[in-house]
Design a protein around this motif. Sequence first.
Motif, PDB file in Angstrom:
ATOM      1  N   ASP A  83      -6.661  14.019  -8.011  1.00  0.00           N
ATOM      2  CA  ASP A  83      -6.041  15.340  -7.917  1.00  0.00           C
ATOM      3  C   ASP A  83      -5.004  15.398  -6.793  1.00  0.00           C
ATOM      4  O   ASP A  83      -4.196  16.328  -6.744  1.00  0.00           O
ATOM      5  CB  ASP A  83      -7.092  16.428  -7.689  1.00  0.00           C
ATOM      6  CG  ASP A  83      -8.007  16.619  -8.897  1.00  0.00           C
ATOM      7  OD1 ASP A  83      -7.674  16.114  -9.999  1.00  0.00           O
ATOM      8  OD2 ASP A  83      -9.058  17.269  -8.735  1.00  0.00           O
ATOM      9  N   LEU A  84      -5.031  14.421  -5.892  1.00  0.00           N
ATOM     10  CA  LEU A  84      -4.054  14.388  -4.807  1.00  0.00           C
ATOM     11  C   LEU A  84      -2.642  14.173  -5.331  1.00  0.00           C
ATOM     12  O   LEU A  84      -1.675  14.655  -4.742  1.00  0.00           O
ATOM     13  CB  LEU A  84      -4.391  13.275  -3.802  1.00  0.00           C
ATOM     14  CG  LEU A  84      -5.625  13.478  -2.944  1.00  0.00           C
ATOM     15  CD1 LEU A  84      -5.900  12.225  -2.124  1.00  0.00           C
ATOM     16  CD2 LEU A  84      -5.471  14.687  -2.040  1.00  0.00           C
ATOM     17  N   GLY A  85      -2.509  13.395  -6.396  1.00  0.00           N
ATOM     18  CA  GLY A  85      -1.189  13.105  -6.933  1.00  0.00           C
ATOM     19  C   GLY A  85      -1.200  11.855  -7.791  1.00  0.00           C
ATOM     20  O   GLY A  85      -2.254  11.314  -8.125  1.00  0.00           O
ATOM     21  N   VAL A  86      -0.014  11.386  -8.075  1.00  0.00           N
ATOM     22  CA  VAL A  86       0.165  10.195  -8.890  1.00  0.00           C
ATOM     23  C   VAL A  86      -0.086   8.968  -8.005  1.00  0.00           C
ATOM     24  O   VAL A  86       0.466   8.874  -6.905  1.00  0.00           O
ATOM     25  CB  VAL A  86       1.601  10.147  -9.462  1.00  0.00           C
ATOM     26  CG1 VAL A  86       1.855   8.869 -10.236  1.00  0.00           C
ATOM     27  CG2 VAL A  86       1.860  11.374 -10.318  1.00  0.00           C
ATOM     28  N   PRO A  87      -0.911   8.025  -8.462  1.00  0.00           N
ATOM     29  CA  PRO A  87      -1.133   6.822  -7.653  1.00  0.00           C
ATOM     30  C   PRO A  87       0.187   6.116  -7.355  1.00  0.00           C
ATOM     31  O   PRO A  87       1.051   5.987  -8.228  1.00  0.00           O
ATOM     32  CB  PRO A  87      -2.037   5.954  -8.534  1.00  0.00           C
ATOM     33  CG  PRO A  87      -2.729   6.933  -9.424  1.00  0.00           C
ATOM     34  CD  PRO A  87      -1.710   8.013  -9.692  1.00  0.00           C
ATOM     35  N   GLY A  88       0.329   5.715  -6.094  1.00  0.00           N
ATOM     36  CA  GLY A  88       1.524   5.006  -5.658  1.00  0.00           C
ATOM     37  C   GLY A  88       1.154   3.603  -5.228  1.00  0.00           C
ATOM     38  O   GLY A  88       0.056   3.128  -5.512  1.00  0.00           O
ATOM     39  N   PRO A  89       2.048   2.950  -4.509  1.00  0.00           N
ATOM     40  CA  PRO A  89       1.765   1.580  -4.074  1.00  0.00           C
ATOM     41  C   PRO A  89       0.581   1.559  -3.109  1.00  0.00           C
ATOM     42  O   PRO A  89       0.406   2.463  -2.300  1.00  0.00           O
ATOM     43  CB  PRO A  89       3.057   1.143  -3.388  1.00  0.00           C
ATOM     44  CG  PRO A  89       3.811   2.386  -3.104  1.00  0.00           C
ATOM     45  CD  PRO A  89       3.344   3.422  -4.078  1.00  0.00           C
ATOM     46  N   SER A  90      -0.219   0.539  -3.238  1.00  0.00           N
ATOM     47  CA  SER A  90      -1.373   0.373  -2.355  1.00  0.00           C
ATOM     48  C   SER A  90      -1.203  -0.896  -1.548  1.00  0.00           C
ATOM     49  O   SER A  90      -0.509  -1.821  -1.962  1.00  0.00           O
ATOM     50  CB  SER A  90      -2.657   0.315  -3.171  1.00  0.00           C
ATOM     51  OG  SER A  90      -2.858   1.555  -3.822  1.00  0.00           O
ATOM     52  N   GLY A  91      -1.869  -0.924  -0.402  1.00  0.00           N
ATOM     53  CA  GLY A  91      -1.799  -2.092   0.451  1.00  0.00           C
ATOM     54  C   GLY A  91      -3.183  -2.508   0.895  1.00  0.00           C
ATOM     55  O   GLY A  91      -4.196  -2.132   0.289  1.00  0.00           O
ATOM     56  N   ASN A  92      -3.224  -3.244   1.961  1.00  0.00           N
ATOM     57  CA  ASN A  92      -4.468  -3.782   2.494  1.00  0.00           C
ATOM     58  C   ASN A  92      -5.445  -2.681   2.895  1.00  0.00           C
ATOM     59  O   ASN A  92      -6.639  -2.803   2.683  1.00  0.00           O
ATOM     60  CB  ASN A  92      -4.135  -4.667   3.700  1.00  0.00           C
ATOM     61  CG  ASN A  92      -5.330  -5.389   4.250  1.00  0.00           C
ATOM     62  OD1 ASN A  92      -6.118  -5.958   3.506  1.00  0.00           O
ATOM     63  ND2 ASN A  92      -5.466  -5.372   5.566  1.00  0.00           N
ATOM     64  N   GLU A  93      -4.926  -1.590   3.469  1.00  0.00           N
ATOM     65  CA  GLU A  93      -5.815  -0.559   4.002  1.00  0.00           C
ATOM     66  C   GLU A  93      -5.669   0.807   3.363  1.00  0.00           C
ATOM     67  O   GLU A  93      -6.493   1.676   3.597  1.00  0.00           O
ATOM     68  CB  GLU A  93      -5.623  -0.434   5.508  1.00  0.00           C
ATOM     69  CG  GLU A  93      -4.250   0.065   5.895  1.00  0.00           C
ATOM     70  CD  GLU A  93      -4.049   0.200   7.383  1.00  0.00           C
ATOM     71  OE1 GLU A  93      -5.013   0.444   8.120  1.00  0.00           O
ATOM     72  OE2 GLU A  93      -2.891   0.063   7.811  1.00  0.00           O
ATOM     73  N   ASN A  94      -4.628   1.023   2.563  1.00  0.00           N
ATOM     74  CA  ASN A  94      -4.388   2.353   2.003  1.00  0.00           C
ATOM     75  C   ASN A  94      -4.172   2.314   0.496  1.00  0.00           C
ATOM     76  O   ASN A  94      -3.443   1.464  -0.008  1.00  0.00           O
ATOM     77  CB  ASN A  94      -3.121   2.980   2.603  1.00  0.00           C
ATOM     78  CG  ASN A  94      -3.263   3.342   4.049  1.00  0.00           C
ATOM     79  OD1 ASN A  94      -4.181   4.060   4.422  1.00  0.00           O
ATOM     80  ND2 ASN A  94      -2.357   2.856   4.877  1.00  0.00           N
ATOM     81  N   ASP A  95      -4.784   3.262  -0.200  1.00  0.00           N
ATOM     82  CA  ASP A  95      -4.384   3.611  -1.558  1.00  0.00           C
ATOM     83  C   ASP A  95      -3.551   4.869  -1.399  1.00  0.00           C
ATOM     84  O   ASP A  95      -3.907   5.757  -0.618  1.00  0.00           O
ATOM     85  CB  ASP A  95      -5.593   3.898  -2.441  1.00  0.00           C
ATOM     86  CG  ASP A  95      -6.374   2.647  -2.791  1.00  0.00           C
ATOM     87  OD1 ASP A  95      -5.774   1.555  -2.800  1.00  0.00           O
ATOM     88  OD2 ASP A  95      -7.584   2.763  -3.044  1.00  0.00           O
ATOM     89  N   THR A  96      -2.444   4.958  -2.115  1.00  0.00           N
ATOM     90  CA  THR A  96      -1.561   6.104  -1.939  1.00  0.00           C
ATOM     91  C   THR A  96      -1.483   6.950  -3.203  1.00  0.00           C
ATOM     92  O   THR A  96      -1.653   6.455  -4.320  1.00  0.00           O
ATOM     93  CB  THR A  96      -0.139   5.673  -1.528  1.00  0.00           C
ATOM     94  OG1 THR A  96       0.462   4.925  -2.584  1.00  0.00           O
ATOM     95  CG2 THR A  96      -0.161   4.843  -0.246  1.00  0.00           C
ATOM     96  N   TYR A  97      -1.220   8.243  -2.968  1.00  0.00           N
ATOM     97  CA  TYR A  97      -1.070   9.216  -4.044  1.00  0.00           C
ATOM     98  C   TYR A  97       0.109  10.111  -3.675  1.00  0.00           C
ATOM     99  O   TYR A  97       0.172  10.611  -2.551  1.00  0.00           O
ATOM    100  CB  TYR A  97      -2.352  10.046  -4.206  1.00  0.00           C
ATOM    101  CG  TYR A  97      -3.531   9.159  -4.515  1.00  0.00           C
ATOM    102  CD1 TYR A  97      -3.869   8.849  -5.828  1.00  0.00           C
ATOM    103  CD2 TYR A  97      -4.276   8.586  -3.489  1.00  0.00           C
ATOM    104  CE1 TYR A  97      -4.931   8.000  -6.108  1.00  0.00           C
ATOM    105  CE2 TYR A  97      -5.327   7.737  -3.756  1.00  0.00           C
ATOM    106  CZ  TYR A  97      -5.654   7.440  -5.074  1.00  0.00           C
ATOM    107  OH  TYR A  97      -6.694   6.584  -5.342  1.00  0.00           O
ATOM    108  N   VAL A  98       1.023  10.306  -4.607  1.00  0.00           N
ATOM    109  CA  VAL A  98       2.248  11.043  -4.340  1.00  0.00           C
ATOM    110  C   VAL A  98       2.240  12.363  -5.103  1.00  0.00           C
ATOM    111  O   VAL A  98       1.952  12.394  -6.301  1.00  0.00           O
ATOM    112  CB  VAL A  98       3.490  10.208  -4.749  1.00  0.00           C
ATOM    113  CG1 VAL A  98       4.767  10.994  -4.514  1.00  0.00           C
ATOM    114  CG2 VAL A  98       3.512   8.888  -3.992  1.00  0.00           C
ATOM    115  N   SER A  99       2.553  13.440  -4.381  1.00  0.00           N
ATOM    116  CA  SER A  99       2.660  14.762  -4.976  1.00  0.00           C
ATOM    117  C   SER A  99       3.840  15.484  -4.347  1.00  0.00           C
ATOM    118  O   SER A  99       3.809  15.821  -3.157  1.00  0.00           O
ATOM    119  CB  SER A  99       1.372  15.561  -4.746  1.00  0.00           C
ATOM    120  OG  SER A  99       1.490  16.847  -5.275  1.00  0.00           O
ATOM    121  N   ASN A 100       4.885  15.696  -5.127  1.00  0.00           N
ATOM    122  CA  ASN A 100       6.103  16.355  -4.658  1.00  0.00           C
ATOM    123  C   ASN A 100       6.658  15.648  -3.425  1.00  0.00           C
ATOM    124  O   ASN A 100       7.066  14.508  -3.521  1.00  0.00           O
ATOM    125  CB  ASN A 100       5.861  17.842  -4.415  1.00  0.00           C
ATOM    126  CG  ASN A 100       5.447  18.550  -5.686  1.00  0.00           C
ATOM    127  OD1 ASN A 100       6.004  18.305  -6.742  1.00  0.00           O
ATOM    128  ND2 ASN A 100       4.451  19.413  -5.588  1.00  0.00           N
TER     129      ASN A 100
END
Length: 166
Positions: free
Chosen positions: A26-43
């Motif tokens: 619900d945070l947003g669209v999954p974005g690039p992930s790395g060693n320590e972070n999964d990312t989610y983009v919203s606006n």
Amino acid sequence: MDIEQRVAEMYAKDNGMWIPMSDIFDLGVPGPSGNENDTYVSNDIIYKVNNLLNSASILRLLEKISAHNNLFPNTFYGLYGFTGFEGRSIMPILKQHLVKNAKSATSIEIDTYMAALGFLKKNNEGRYANSDYEVWDLVPRNVLVDADGDMYVVDAEIAQKDLTVT
């Protein structure tokens, strides 16, 4: 689960900052992930779900984020909340304004930017230091530059030097 994580989970739940793992998308669209972070983009926001792999503790991560905010205020991090598996693991959720219309900076641009901030380049690529901090992992994927030449450090490892006077 150690005390720090138990306290963080209780704090998050008591203060409306707990996001169940089932709701993380619900945070947003999954974005690039790395060693320590999964990312989610919203606006205009990027949310980073940090697994604490590089920090080992929530307090160390928050210290690093505080240093980041002092050194690179144009890519300020805020603590958004926490997620995880209840009673087992906690992952802080950080939020940062999404840098749009920018590209990866070159190593020369990064060197110049860090020198302008008073940092000396170390022997390792992407590693810099001044009297107070050591900053590393400043490589093109973690530093962006826009059409105006403005630099944005979106991810870095930072450690405050030991300031103990002997």
